[in-house]
Design an enzyme around this catalytic site. Sequence first.
Site, PDB file in Angstrom:
ATOM      1  N   ASN A  39      -4.990  25.947 -50.054  1.00 27.91           N
ATOM      2  CA  ASN A  39      -6.241  26.948 -49.696  1.00 27.91           C
ATOM      3  C   ASN A  39      -5.892  28.666 -50.246  1.00 27.91           C
ATOM      4  O   ASN A  39      -5.733  29.551 -50.155  1.00 27.91           O
ATOM      5  CB  ASN A  39      -5.515  27.050 -48.187  1.00 27.91           C
ATOM      6  CG  ASN A  39      -5.702  26.773 -46.957  1.00 27.91           C
ATOM      7  OD1 ASN A  39      -7.205  26.090 -47.192  1.00 27.91           O
ATOM      8  ND2 ASN A  39      -5.476  27.000 -46.057  1.00 27.91           N
ATOM      9  N   GLU A  78     -41.860   3.077 -76.739  1.00 29.25           N
ATOM     10  CA  GLU A  78     -42.117   1.574 -76.333  1.00 29.25           C
ATOM     11  C   GLU A  78     -43.759   1.642 -75.738  1.00 29.25           C
ATOM     12  O   GLU A  78     -44.256   1.739 -75.300  1.00 29.25           O
ATOM     13  CB  GLU A  78     -41.239   1.670 -74.899  1.00 29.25           C
ATOM     14  CG  GLU A  78     -40.061   1.670 -75.152  1.00 29.25           C
ATOM     15  CD  GLU A  78     -39.120   0.517 -75.630  1.00 29.25           C
ATOM     16  OE1 GLU A  78     -39.681  -0.304 -74.740  1.00 29.25           O
ATOM     17  OE2 GLU A  78     -38.471   0.195 -76.464  1.00 29.25           O
ATOM     18  N   HIS A 113     -42.736   3.695 -65.826  1.00 32.55           N
ATOM     19  CA  HIS A 113     -41.561   2.773 -65.875  1.00 32.55           C
ATOM     20  C   HIS A 113     -42.680   1.060 -66.082  1.00 32.55           C
ATOM     21  O   HIS A 113     -42.351   1.230 -64.196  1.00 32.55           O
ATOM     22  CB  HIS A 113     -40.663   3.152 -65.199  1.00 32.55           C
ATOM     23  CG  HIS A 113     -38.801   2.006 -65.657  1.00 32.55           C
ATOM     24  ND1 HIS A 113     -38.954   1.078 -64.842  1.00 32.55           N
ATOM     25  CD2 HIS A 113     -38.569   2.640 -67.156  1.00 32.55           C
ATOM     26  CE1 HIS A 113     -38.061   0.751 -66.043  1.00 32.55           C
ATOM     27  NE2 HIS A 113     -37.853   1.621 -67.036  1.00 32.55           N
ATOM     28  N   ASP A 154     -42.722   5.302 -72.158  1.00 40.45           N
ATOM     29  CA  ASP A 154     -42.999   4.940 -72.052  1.00 40.45           C
ATOM     30  C   ASP A 154     -44.768   3.877 -71.885  1.00 40.45           C
ATOM     31  O   ASP A 154     -45.048   4.588 -71.286  1.00 40.45           O
ATOM     32  CB  ASP A 154     -42.187   3.727 -70.664  1.00 40.45           C
ATOM     33  CG  ASP A 154     -41.192   3.150 -71.222  1.00 40.45           C
ATOM     34  OD1 ASP A 154     -40.870   3.794 -72.591  1.00 40.45           O
ATOM     35  OD2 ASP A 154     -40.360   2.670 -70.865  1.00 40.45           O
ATOM     36  N   SER A 205     -32.343  -1.004 -82.117  1.00 43.33           N
ATOM     37  CA  SER A 205     -32.090  -0.054 -80.819  1.00 43.33           C
ATOM     38  C   SER A 205     -31.142  -0.939 -80.152  1.00 43.33           C
ATOM     39  O   SER A 205     -31.191  -2.383 -80.242  1.00 43.33           O
ATOM     40  CB  SER A 205     -34.024   0.015 -79.680  1.00 43.33           C
ATOM     41  OG  SER A 205     -33.762   0.884 -80.588  1.00 43.33           O
ATOM     42  N   ILE A 224     -11.606  26.427 -47.279  1.00 41.75           N
ATOM     43  CA  ILE A 224     -11.509  26.810 -48.121  1.00 41.75           C
ATOM     44  C   ILE A 224     -10.295  25.642 -49.114  1.00 41.75           C
ATOM     45  O   ILE A 224     -10.068  25.000 -48.606  1.00 41.75           O
ATOM     46  CB  ILE A 224     -10.346  28.056 -48.246  1.00 41.75           C
ATOM     47  CG1 ILE A 224     -10.991  29.182 -47.469  1.00 41.75           C
ATOM     48  CG2 ILE A 224      -9.209  28.671 -49.442  1.00 41.75           C
ATOM     49  CD1 ILE A 224      -9.888  30.515 -47.425  1.00 41.75           C
ATOM     50  N   HIS A 246     -33.322   8.652 -73.148  1.00 37.88           N
ATOM     51  CA  HIS A 246     -34.176   7.695 -72.141  1.00 37.88           C
ATOM     52  C   HIS A 246     -34.895   7.938 -71.538  1.00 37.88           C
ATOM     53  O   HIS A 246     -34.617   8.818 -70.542  1.00 37.88           O
ATOM     54  CB  HIS A 246     -32.607   7.081 -71.995  1.00 37.88           C
ATOM     55  CG  HIS A 246     -33.254   5.380 -72.142  1.00 37.88           C
ATOM     56  ND1 HIS A 246     -32.916   5.077 -70.066  1.00 37.88           N
ATOM     57  CD2 HIS A 246     -33.795   4.245 -72.081  1.00 37.88           C
ATOM     58  CE1 HIS A 246     -32.936   3.798 -69.801  1.00 37.88           C
ATOM     59  NE2 HIS A 246     -34.013   3.363 -71.402  1.00 37.88           N
ATOM     60  N   ASN A 247     -35.904   6.679 -71.055  1.00 39.60           N
ATOM     61  CA  ASN A 247     -37.299   6.887 -70.070  1.00 39.60           C
ATOM     62  C   ASN A 247     -37.212   9.037 -69.708  1.00 39.60           C
ATOM     63  O   ASN A 247     -37.469   9.396 -68.464  1.00 39.60           O
ATOM     64  CB  ASN A 247     -36.226   6.448 -68.790  1.00 39.60           C
ATOM     65  CG  ASN A 247     -36.507   5.261 -68.523  1.00 39.60           C
ATOM     66  OD1 ASN A 247     -37.041   4.398 -69.560  1.00 39.60           O
ATOM     67  ND2 ASN A 247     -35.123   3.848 -67.868  1.00 39.60           N
ATOM     68  N   ASP A 253      -9.182  23.744 -51.736  1.00 43.49           N
ATOM     69  CA  ASP A 253      -7.021  23.057 -52.844  1.00 43.49           C
ATOM     70  C   ASP A 253      -7.528  22.980 -54.215  1.00 43.49           C
ATOM     71  O   ASP A 253      -7.858  21.468 -54.155  1.00 43.49           O
ATOM     72  CB  ASP A 253      -6.532  21.976 -51.470  1.00 43.49           C
ATOM     73  CG  ASP A 253      -6.791  22.580 -50.061  1.00 43.49           C
ATOM     74  OD1 ASP A 253      -7.306  23.100 -49.821  1.00 43.49           O
ATOM     75  OD2 ASP A 253      -6.635  21.486 -49.134  1.00 43.49           O
ATOM     76  N   GLU A 261     -15.253  41.323 -40.227  1.00 47.80           N
ATOM     77  CA  GLU A 261     -16.777  41.388 -40.798  1.00 47.80           C
ATOM     78  C   GLU A 261     -16.063  40.921 -42.609  1.00 47.80           C
ATOM     79  O   GLU A 261     -16.421  40.067 -43.000  1.00 47.80           O
ATOM     80  CB  GLU A 261     -18.010  42.332 -40.970  1.00 47.80           C
ATOM     81  CG  GLU A 261     -18.968  42.318 -39.797  1.00 47.80           C
ATOM     82  CD  GLU A 261     -19.470  43.208 -39.996  1.00 47.80           C
ATOM     83  OE1 GLU A 261     -20.477  43.415 -39.304  1.00 47.80           O
ATOM     84  OE2 GLU A 261     -19.587  44.687 -40.093  1.00 47.80           O
ATOM     85  N   GLU A 285     -38.330   9.431 -75.073  1.00 51.85           N
ATOM     86  CA  GLU A 285     -39.082   8.159 -75.330  1.00 51.85           C
ATOM     87  C   GLU A 285     -40.271   8.264 -74.213  1.00 51.85           C
ATOM     88  O   GLU A 285     -40.250   8.988 -73.727  1.00 51.85           O
ATOM     89  CB  GLU A 285     -38.040   7.286 -74.592  1.00 51.85           C
ATOM     90  CG  GLU A 285     -38.328   5.665 -74.129  1.00 51.85           C
ATOM     91  CD  GLU A 285     -37.241   4.901 -73.394  1.00 51.85           C
ATOM     92  OE1 GLU A 285     -37.878   3.638 -73.644  1.00 51.85           O
ATOM     93  OE2 GLU A 285     -36.828   5.512 -73.168  1.00 51.85           O
TER      94      GLU A 285
END
Length: 734
Positions: free
Chosen positions: A653, A376, A342, A329, A498, A627, A297-298, A629, A150, A327
């Site tokens: 590995n 906006e 949006h 809108d 802007s 595993i 933004h948004n 690398d 285990e 922001e």
Amino acid sequence: MEDDPHVKVMMAGSILRKVKSRSWKKNRHFRLLEDGLTIWYKSKWVGKGHATFSVTDLEAVREGHQSEVLLNIAEEFPAELCFTLVFHGRQGTLDLVAESPEEAQAWIQGVRKLIHKAQTMDEKERLDQWVRDWFHKADKNKDGKMNFKEVKTLLKMMNVDMNEDHALHLFTMADKPESGSLEIEEFVHFYKMLTQRDEVWKVFQDYSEDGEKLMLEELENFLQTEQHEGEQSSQHAQELIDRYEPSESAKKQGTMSLDGFQMYLCSQEGSIFKPEHQDLYQDMSRPLSHYFISSSHNTYLLEDQLRGQSSLEAYIQALKRGCRCVEIDCWDGGDGEPVVYHGHTLTSKIFFKDVISTLKEYAFKASEFPVILSLENHCGVEQQAVMAQYLTQILGDMLQTTLLDGQVPQQLPSPQELKGKILLKAKKIGGLEECLDETLTDEGSDEEEMANGDAEMESKQKSNMARELSDLVIYCKSVHFHGFEHARSHAKCYEMSSFSESKAKRLAKEAGTDFVQYNSRQLSRTYPSGLRTDSSNYNPQDMWNVGCQIVALNFQTAGLEMDLNDGLFGQNGCCGYVLKPDFMSDGNTQFNPEKPEEWEGYKPLRLSIQVISGQQLPKVNQKEGSIVDPLVRVEIYGVPQDQAREETGYINNNGFNPVWNETLNFTIHTPELALVRFVVEDYDKASRNDFIGQYTLPFTCIQTGYRHIHLLSKDGTAIPPSSLFVNVSISELT
């Protein structure tokens, strides 16, 4: 904590209603497991199916109706039954309803205490906890024991590929009672033997005369020679022993063992980030235009801008990350209620008034410095008046609606002067001069504007702009950009323009010095191209190089660009404001990012990074046998000449304790603007490498010497105990 009454209720378990929408509300059985860190839940009817999450995944608990989902069902369930669990990063939230106010309080207070405990653990406790978590994960039959087979499976899960004989030898040593299996304490001991780090031991040996301990003066010698600490190193050496040495007898003798030494190197003080730059350390009394400002933004979107969900949660997340410019809108909504979404897309809608209420609550939780509300505005005059009403009623004194000293400013006020204030950025009828002198007739103000070439626009604006909303704009009046020459002779410090990403990039290339000078006097905002429908981001570094303050990014999109943003704003107390270098704040500066060597203050530096080793890198591919690398890449972002990347080879590995011992060298032409990003990837010769973790910081925040870099996930959240061990040196170019 087991004796805590709230935690007891959690351990006994409760039936809580999990809510996803008005129509999706289901009872689930929740309880806190014995480890005090795992919350388990299942539906009463499903046979074996259950889910768990760790308290360490949680960022906060919100009481009452503090999510869209719970606001939606407010009339059905009173606030005292409701709470929301908020996960780190972009993992979202879990909305729950308890059966009684007492039960809700037990979970709210209990989870808060557990989060606090998890956050205040030191490195040693954190590592122990991490090892225990893995043990519980792998202990399939829950008997609290593990045989060698285990343990081997568990090591694979932990990204360890090791020699079986060596593992068996350590297993036998840890199995003191020779029972053929390890209990949790024995497993922790086994793990510690397994993670003995030769590379740290070698450094320790270089400074320890007897190879067993560091005497006070030996530690001092190490701090001066390797860590480049000056005079304060003797006092610091004693503090480090008091803080990190686990052995009481060593502490009494004023010595440090290898364990203590390793714990110091893995601590915050041993990290690559200068501790004194973590706190608020910059002068906050300069004009706003002299700072970079963390900007979104948004902000209302949680996903992409075509079909994504608009959400109050997105505002909360951005503000909690230290964002200082959000922001909104706004569009005309039904029933006279302005909505935020949006426009002309399938994104969902939220009410403007709810966004403003959320702002009121969260604006100053992460930082006390001003928040700029970038509006906006697509609404008609009627709903603009409604917006003005909500802004003034909900925000009250928080909204800056007057000039600070009653004078039209010659330069913008400072973050310090505007602490706790929200500034509205929007179009405005006329200028601040007219606000002070209301005796001027409208025609008079128009003539004045005519000199600015904006007269036509101005009168058009008057007809489609509500005076109530216009009057709320003080220090951030949106204007059209007419070129640097025009700005030099006509622009006012409170006017700002802007720029789309492509326009800003073009201006930076063609007129770098002009752009830097312009940004020393007034604010500018840049935003992602409208073609980025997937809400991807541009590289903000191009805009910072010319001093743009408000470089708006889609906070909802993880990746390199947000790593750079988090990297720049991770300093100065994460307050969302970072002072620009002095040569960018001088209105007559001759600095041009395209030609840094022509600037009189030009002083390039050499950065040398020896990438020594990695520790406990997370698995990328969850397939049992796979595993990683790993390889390490160091990337430099800054003025165009500084853009560079170098990488190590990959180690086959081994995600557990890979050792590279490779040195990567860079020349940094403008150190004040450079960011350094460390990326760890899983090498794949057939396809693109997989991302494992990263860490980004400003060049000016780097501590030299032997340092650990604590890696972050794609989301920018910590993934302890994953780290890199490096040796950093910075020298002048001779």
